[in-house]
Write a protein that holds these residues in place. Structure first.
Motif, mmCIF file in Angstrom:
data_model
loop_
_atom_site.group_PDB
_atom_site.id
_atom_site.type_symbol
_atom_site.label_atom_id
_atom_site.label_comp_id
_atom_site.label_asym_id
_atom_site.label_seq_id
_atom_site.Cartn_x
_atom_site.Cartn_y
_atom_site.Cartn_z
ATOM 1 N N ARG A 1 -4.563 20.514 -14.672
ATOM 2 C CA ARG A 1 -5.679 20.072 -13.835
ATOM 3 C C ARG A 1 -5.216 19.863 -12.388
ATOM 4 N N PRO A 2 -4.709 20.902 -11.732
ATOM 5 C CA PRO A 2 -4.181 20.710 -10.373
ATOM 6 C C PRO A 2 -5.237 20.311 -9.349
ATOM 7 N N SER A 3 -6.472 20.789 -9.503
ATOM 8 C CA SER A 3 -7.504 20.423 -8.533
ATOM 9 C C SER A 3 -7.810 18.927 -8.613
ATOM 10 N N LEU A 4 -7.817 18.366 -9.825
ATOM 11 C CA LEU A 4 -8.000 16.930 -9.976
ATOM 12 C C LEU A 4 -6.808 16.186 -9.382
ATOM 13 N N GLY A 5 -5.632 16.759 -9.552
ATOM 14 C CA GLY A 5 -4.442 16.163 -8.944
ATOM 15 C C GLY A 5 -4.530 16.153 -7.426
ATOM 16 N N ALA A 6 -5.033 17.241 -6.837
ATOM 17 C CA ALA A 6 -5.194 17.293 -5.382
ATOM 18 C C ALA A 6 -6.161 16.214 -4.911
ATOM 19 N N ASP A 7 -7.233 16.005 -5.670
ATOM 20 C CA ASP A 7 -8.186 14.939 -5.322
ATOM 21 C C ASP A 7 -7.512 13.563 -5.369
ATOM 22 N N LEU A 8 -6.635 13.359 -6.350
ATOM 23 C CA LEU A 8 -5.951 12.076 -6.466
ATOM 24 C C LEU A 8 -5.006 11.855 -5.286
ATOM 25 N N VAL A 9 -4.314 12.901 -4.850
ATOM 26 C CA VAL A 9 -3.438 12.784 -3.674
ATOM 27 C C VAL A 9 -4.261 12.419 -2.445
ATOM 28 N N ARG A 10 -5.412 13.032 -2.297
ATOM 29 C CA ARG A 10 -6.267 12.709 -1.142
ATOM 30 C C ARG A 10 -6.771 11.274 -1.210
ATOM 31 N N ASP A 11 -7.061 10.792 -2.417
ATOM 32 C CA ASP A 11 -7.431 9.385 -2.566
ATOM 33 C C ASP A 11 -6.274 8.473 -2.144
ATOM 34 N N ALA A 12 -5.060 8.898 -2.492
ATOM 35 C CA ALA A 12 -3.884 8.123 -2.081
ATOM 36 C C ALA A 12 -3.774 8.078 -0.559
ATOM 37 N N GLN A 13 -4.034 9.206 0.090
ATOM 38 C CA GLN A 13 -3.995 9.240 1.550
ATOM 39 C C GLN A 13 -5.049 8.321 2.154
ATOM 40 N N ARG A 14 -6.248 8.345 1.577
ATOM 41 C CA ARG A 14 -7.317 7.485 2.102
ATOM 42 C C ARG A 14 -6.991 6.011 1.884
ATOM 43 N N PRO B 1 0.799 -1.233 0.000
ATOM 44 C CA PRO B 1 0.000 0.000 0.000
ATOM 45 C C PRO B 1 0.830 1.281 0.000
ATOM 46 N N MET B 2 2.026 1.256 0.577
ATOM 47 C CA MET B 2 2.863 2.456 0.577
ATOM 48 C C MET B 2 3.298 2.803 -0.846
ATOM 49 N N TYR B 3 3.708 1.803 -1.605
ATOM 50 C CA TYR B 3 4.138 2.052 -2.977
ATOM 51 C C TYR B 3 2.958 2.464 -3.863
ATOM 52 N N LEU B 4 1.791 1.905 -3.583
ATOM 53 C CA LEU B 4 0.603 2.296 -4.350
ATOM 54 C C LEU B 4 0.244 3.755 -4.082
ATOM 55 N N ALA B 5 0.241 4.154 -2.812
ATOM 56 C CA ALA B 5 -0.083 5.547 -2.470
ATOM 57 C C ALA B 5 0.931 6.509 -3.073
ATOM 58 N N HIS B 6 2.207 6.134 -3.051
ATOM 59 C CA HIS B 6 3.245 6.992 -3.621
ATOM 60 C C HIS B 6 3.060 7.162 -5.125
ATOM 61 N N ALA B 7 2.766 6.057 -5.823
ATOM 62 C CA ALA B 7 2.564 6.143 -7.273
ATOM 63 C C ALA B 7 1.350 6.996 -7.606
ATOM 64 N N MET B 8 0.263 6.849 -6.849
ATOM 65 C CA MET B 8 -0.940 7.654 -7.082
ATOM 66 C C MET B 8 -0.645 9.145 -6.895
ATOM 67 N N ALA B 9 0.060 9.467 -5.812
ATOM 68 C CA ALA B 9 0.322 10.878 -5.511
ATOM 69 C C ALA B 9 1.270 11.498 -6.525
ATOM 70 N N GLU B 10 2.289 10.750 -6.955
ATOM 71 C CA GLU B 10 3.186 11.302 -7.976
ATOM 72 C C GLU B 10 2.465 11.457 -9.306
ATOM 73 N N GLN B 11 1.540 10.545 -9.615
ATOM 74 C CA GLN B 11 0.778 10.657 -10.854
ATOM 75 C C GLN B 11 -0.038 11.948 -10.880
ATOM 76 N N ALA B 12 -0.383 12.458 -9.708
ATOM 77 C CA ALA B 12 -1.124 13.714 -9.634
ATOM 78 C C ALA B 12 -0.336 14.870 -10.249
ATOM 79 N N TYR B 13 0.986 14.762 -10.245
ATOM 80 C CA TYR B 13 1.804 15.825 -10.837
ATOM 81 C C TYR B 13 1.657 15.865 -12.357
ATOM 82 N N VAL B 14 1.373 14.727 -12.964
ATOM 83 C CA VAL B 14 1.104 14.728 -14.408
ATOM 84 C C VAL B 14 -0.154 15.554 -14.676
ATOM 85 N N LEU B 15 -1.174 15.366 -13.843
ATOM 86 C CA LEU B 15 -2.406 16.146 -13.987
ATOM 87 C C LEU B 15 -2.128 17.632 -13.784
ATOM 88 N N CYS B 16 -1.276 17.947 -12.810
ATOM 89 C CA CYS B 16 -0.935 19.351 -12.562
ATOM 90 C C CYS B 16 -0.213 19.958 -13.764
#
Length: 335
Positions: free
Chosen positions: A174-187, A155-170
């Protein structure tokens, strides 16, 4: 003359020049030549060959996985010192070897160690692709990293990959969508992750919120990151080698985020970070000088901003960082 003929389809790019151009431009062979993705012919010709590949994959030893991880670590070190553009061929071959080992591994005991190694290598390759401006390649690498992390039950590697992928959106606007993806990673991580990773996730959320124009959310996440970071000079977690973060790194990151908000406190944080930055992190130094230029611009201190932009441009050129050069060009246009 050759460039003109290549661009006008009057001459094909030979393998000799393709090898040179891939390193100069930081692109894969498919991206360079513009042709369709060529799928290598299967080596598994019938059941005998298939079973041979499966037997070979099942015999991947712990020492072989350590070799894969050591190769990833070497590529990570080369990347932070020299940049990503010259590592495209090595990174592509490394991922292909890991994927091949995983594709033919059957039992979880054989699959999970290889999948974990692939997850770490894929996020590194994705970040290199972002730095080279190859955003589609970055997205695909992050998708591979997430699949590998799920296969590894990490789960740690999955959360890290999700959060870094948010930077592609940024980067795509689409930074707001990226922020949502980071929060999903946290959850998705919950309390299962290490404090260092949770601090990194909060800081990533804060940066994405700053880009999205959500200052209150940004400051709340930034405060959470500062409260969660473990004490001491150590910057790597034994369970999450993809993360480099300690108090000094977070101070620099905090300065970057405050500069995005136009906060005058950013200058102090960034100069504190400049005093302690590891000289081997060349691209990080380029980013730090760019952040300082942005902070000085927010205070209308144009001479200081110009000096830091000049230094940032030199460092970004050393690592061939398309992402940092783009930031430098955008800030230079404001002087």
């Amino acid at each position: 003359m050759y460039v003109s003929e290549w661009e006008n389809d009057k001459r094909t790019i030979s393998d000799r020049y393709a090898a040179i151009l891939r390193q100069l431009l930081g692109v894969t062979d498919t991206e360079l030549r513009g042709g369709p993705l060529v799928v290598a012919p299967s080596m598994a010709d019938g059941y005998d060959d298939l079973l041979s590949r499966i037997d070979s994959a099942s015999s991947v030893s712990e020492s072989m996985v350590k070799t894969f991880n050591a190769q990833t670590e070497l590529l990570r070190t080369m990347d932070r010192q020299m940049g990503a553009s010259g590592l495209v061929d090595q990174m592509t071959g490394h991922l292909a070897a890991l994927e091949d080992a995983l594709n033919f591994a059957v039992l979880p005991s054989a699959r999970q160690p290889v999948a974990l190694a692939l997850a770490g290598a894929s996020t590194l390759a994705a970040w290199q692709a972002i730095d080279s401006g190859a955003v589609e390649r970055a997205w695909r690498h992050y998708e591979l990293a997430k699949r590998a992390a799920r296969d590894a039950e990490a789960p740690m590697y999955l959360a890290h990959a999700m959060a870094e992928q948010a930077y592609v959106l940024c980067e795509a606007g689409r930074p707001s969508l990226g922020a949502d993806l980071v929060r999903d990673a946290q959850r998705s991580l919950g309390q299962a992750g290490s404090p260092r990773l949770r601090s990194w996730l909060y800081a990533a959320e804060a940066e994405l919120c700053a880009h999205a124009g959500m200052p209150d959310d940004c400051r709340r996440a930034l405060d959470a990151a500062m409260a969660t970071i473990p004490p001491g000079d150590g910057d790597r977690d034994p369970d999450m080698l993809s993360i480099f973060l300690n108090g000094a790194h977070l101070s620099r990151w905090r300065g970057n985020i405050l500069a995005l908000l136009g906060d005058g406190e950013a200058v102090t944080s960034l100069y504190d970070a400049l005093d302690v930055v590891d000289p081997t992190f060349v691209r990080a130094q380029a980013g730090l000088h760019t952040d300082l230029a942005q902070a000085h611009l927010a205070r209308a201190e144009y001479d200081d901003a110009h000096g830091h932009l000049r230094q940032a441009r030199l460092l970004a050129s050393r690592t061939s960082s398309v992402r940092q050069r783009r930031r430098v060009d955008l800030l230079s246009a404001r002087l």
